[in-house]
Scaffold this active site. Structure first.
Site, short mmCIF file in Angstrom:
data_model
loop_
_atom_site.label_atom_id
_atom_site.label_comp_id
_atom_site.label_asym_id
_atom_site.label_seq_id
_atom_site.Cartn_x
_atom_site.Cartn_y
_atom_site.Cartn_z
N CYS A 79 40.60 5.55 -2.44
CA CYS A 79 40.72 6.51 -1.35
C CYS A 79 40.38 5.87 -0.01
O CYS A 79 39.38 5.17 0.12
CB CYS A 79 39.79 7.69 -1.63
SG CYS A 79 39.63 8.85 -0.27
N GLN B 263 34.23 26.80 -11.49
CA GLN B 263 33.35 26.95 -10.33
C GLN B 263 33.58 28.32 -9.71
O GLN B 263 34.63 28.59 -9.14
CB GLN B 263 33.61 25.86 -9.29
CG GLN B 263 32.62 25.91 -8.13
CD GLN B 263 32.99 24.96 -7.00
OE1 GLN B 263 33.98 25.16 -6.32
NE2 GLN B 263 32.17 23.92 -6.81
N CYS C 231 44.40 14.52 3.19
CA CYS C 231 44.44 15.50 2.10
C CYS C 231 43.81 16.82 2.50
O CYS C 231 44.31 17.90 2.16
CB CYS C 231 43.73 14.93 0.86
SG CYS C 231 42.03 14.37 1.16
N GLN D 173 52.80 -2.51 8.68
CA GLN D 173 51.91 -2.00 9.70
C GLN D 173 50.50 -1.75 9.19
O GLN D 173 49.58 -1.53 9.99
CB GLN D 173 52.50 -0.72 10.31
CG GLN D 173 53.71 -0.99 11.18
CD GLN D 173 54.13 0.22 12.00
OE1 GLN D 173 53.30 1.01 12.45
NE2 GLN D 173 55.43 0.38 12.18
N TYR E 6 29.14 28.58 1.75
CA TYR E 6 29.73 29.78 1.16
C TYR E 6 28.64 30.82 0.88
O TYR E 6 27.47 30.63 1.22
CB TYR E 6 30.54 29.41 -0.08
CG TYR E 6 31.78 28.62 0.26
CD1 TYR E 6 32.77 29.17 1.07
CD2 TYR E 6 31.96 27.31 -0.19
CE1 TYR E 6 33.91 28.46 1.42
CE2 TYR E 6 33.10 26.58 0.15
CZ TYR E 6 34.07 27.16 0.95
OH TYR E 6 35.19 26.46 1.31
#
Length: 627
Positions: A355, A116, A361, A434, A188
């Site tokens: 996920c 890429q 992340c 938890q 971009y």
């Protein structure tokens, strides 16, 4: 906001379904319709070279079954256009050797690999450029989320910029990549020329849509001339920028029609880093796939869709079968579990570590210049070391693990897989620790409950002896060779504890409730109380709330609290009256503390490291690796 994340237990994704049929992009045949989306890992070296960490990361994902891997943003302009951190470089021939090693590793696992090509444009900071220069953009002064006003690109510089893409493509082909993707998405450089928000030029490179599209189209044509007709050329784009003045969907679709005769596939996303929640959604799955379907209706080339689609594979089977899109990209899902495709194909969707989309992340690590980590995958970025950790032990030991939260579960599963005789105990009637509290509000309920179910299923399939309803301090520790105490943390206040309330799903009787604390748990508690119809106030003693979580999750939860009418007060003193739920930072548990010698008996998880889910899973896994 309604939470509609589906139950992955309903994902069947049959082996003979459309997703597992071969697909073609140009003259490239892929073994299935799964694509690994480019995710910035920062696993390259400091100077952008491919190293062993990056190779092993991609090798694991190729082995896991995807048809095509598109590697992360690969810099064509290290001096001005690299992203912050440690991107891969392709701006000089010296980098071809490492890139070739990466290609070879992926090919050896049966997958194809695309590069890429990337230039940040304005989405950069001056401190990240090689000579402390401002970043460049079509138009000067329009800052991005990265904060530095760019200078305008002079018209005479444009041919040189185009050539940087061309030379990157040349090197990619020489290194053996199967395809080339141009990164025109997420704000971009290519997308900056296209967007009316960032392109105010009055020359031939701005103004009308045709002029704003000119730079990208000239790059595409020049790259095609360099690589020839046989190497597939992909273009990634944001079909829409969902803010005032940004690229409209109509213009985005019209641009796709311009690209249609020039490229071999379109990789469709949306948004930029000024709208990061769009391109990195934390909401229910499928929020981006509609863009890909809209593009598919307008073009003839294959289209790749993305957006938490591992939760929607049955829907994606139908979409691909019906011709609504051609390929399904998995991004963060591949960080969490590189074996997602292989497990799904084997008919084991419940064995996928799915996920959570809490964006640790991205927002905790990547945005802070650190190598990417995952809260539920301790092996990420350490694939070779993790493989070694899973090797059978030479001496079998009797291992007791007290506490069946995420740390205890990770430790028990690895220790048993290595051949130890493992017993896992917990005083509760269900595993999860938890996690059961964090799953109470709707925000991440489906995702966290699925993680608990994942651990339950893996424990059922393992040789671990699980004893629930058993207090650790009632046991005689002399019966075990190794003892791991994963009993987590306890509150410091005698009042109503937020974790206890959320775990038991038992709201106070009062109609007006105040949550006091600066933690993520405080936000979860306030949200859950509001969902129960309570008039809720959240008070933080700090100048922020959710200080122990990442910026994106904090923003997401704050939005949900606002939607539910929760009043938030900062810099507050503890309430002296009324019904109060306490959610201040907790301290390590002291269960069996007298037995701890850091040799035979040791603490693990948040009891040992502090922190939250990431610290728990990391500590559990890697401690078990040392037994």
């Amino acid at each position: 906001m309604t939470i509609t994340t589906p139950d992955p237990a309903g994902v069947r994704a049959p082996q003979d379904g459309p997703l597992f049929q071969p697909g073609r992009i140009g003259k490239m045949t892929l073994r299935n319709r799964f694509v690994q989306a480019p995710i910035f890992t920062q696993f390259a070296s400091t100077f952008g070279e491919v190293d062993e960490r990056l190779i092993e990361y991609h090798r694991a994902r190729a082995h896991g079954g995807v048809g095509l891997i598109i590697i992360e943003n690969t810099s064509i302009d290290w001096e001005l256009g690299r992203t912050v951190g440690h991107p891969i470089r392709i701006d000089h021939d010296r980098f071809r050797a490492g890139l070739s090693d990466l290609v070879e590793a992926v090919h050896n696992e049966g997958a194809k690999i695309a590069v890429q090509l990337h230039h940040t444009g304005r989405q950069n900071s001056q401190g990240n450029t090689e000579r402390n220069e401002p970043p460049i953009a079509p138009t000067a002064g329009i800052t991005s989320a990265f904060g530095t006003p760019p200078r305008a690109i002079e018209e005479h510089e444009i041919p040189g910029l185009i050539d940087r893409y061309v030379q990157g493509a040349r090197r990619a082909v020489a290194a053996g990549f199967d395809a080339v993707e141009l990164h025109g998405a997420h704000g971009y450089l290519l997308g900056q020329f296209l967007s009316p928000f960032t392109n105010h030029r009055t020359d031939d490179w701005g103004g009308t849509l045709e002029n704003r599209a000119r730079f990208a189209l000239e790059v595409v044509k020049a790259v095609r001339a360099e690589i020839g007709p046989d190497v597939p050329l992909l273009y990634r784009l944001s079909a829409e920028e969902p803010y005032e003045g940004g690229l409209s969907l109509d213009d985005g679709l019209a641009f796709c029609e311009m690209l249609d005769p020039l490229v071999d596939a379109l990789d469709v996303s949306a948004g930029n880093y000024d709208t990061a929640a769009t391109l990195l959604p934390m909401i229910a799955p499928g929020s981006l796939v509609g863009y890909a379907k809209a593009v598919k209706r307008r073009v003839s080339v294959p289209v790749i869709g993305v957006g938490r689609l591992t939760w929607l594979l049955d829907d994606m089977h139908k979409a691909v079968g019906d011709g609504e899109l051609d390929f399904v990209a998995l991004g963060r899902a591949q960080l969490a579990d590189p074996e997602t495709v292989a497990k799904t194909r084997r008919g084991e969707p419940d064995r996928v570590r799915r996920c959570l989309a809490v964006n640790e992340c991205i927002s905790r690590w990547m945005f802070n210049g650190k190598r990417t980590q995952c809260v539920i995958n301790p092996a990420l970025g350490q694939e070779r070391r993790a493989a070694e950790a899973r090797r059978p032990v030479a001496v079998r030991r009797r291992v007791l693990i007290v506490g069946a939260g995420p740390s205890g579960c990770e430790a028990a599963l690895l220790a048993a897989a290595r051949g130890h005789d493992v017993e896992l105990v917990d005083r509760a009637d269900r595993i999860g620790g938890q996690l059961r509290a964090w799953s109470a509000p709707g925000a991440f309920r489906a995702e966290i409950e699925n993680l608990v179910a994942f651990y339950e299923g893996e424990l059922d399939r393992s040789d671990v002896t699980l004893r629930l309803g058993t207090a650790g301090d009632s046991l005689d520790l002399d019966a075990w060779d190794s003892v791991l105490l994963a009993t987590g943390t306890i509150p410091t206040h005698d009042g109503l504890d937020a974790v206890t309330m959320l775990t038991e799903r038992r709201a106070p009787a009062a109609d007006d409730v105040t949550v006091f604390g600066e933690t993520e748990t405080a936000m979860f508690a306030a949200l859950w109380l509001a969902e129960q119809g309570k008039h809720t106030t959240l008070l933080s003693p700090k100048d922020a709330v959710g200080v122990d979580t990442n910026d994106m999750e904090r923003e997401h939860l704050t939005g949900l609290l606002t939607e539910h009418g929760v009043t938030i007060g900062l810099g507050a003193a503890p309430p002296e009256t009324g019904t109060v739920v306490w959610a201040t930072p907790r301290v390590p548990s002291k269960v069996l503390s007298a037995a701890v010698d850091d040799d035979r008996a040791q603490t693990i998880g948040t009891r040992f490291r502090g922190g939250r889910l990431y610290e728990a899973t990391q500590s559990g896994f890697w401690t078990a690796a040392r037994i």
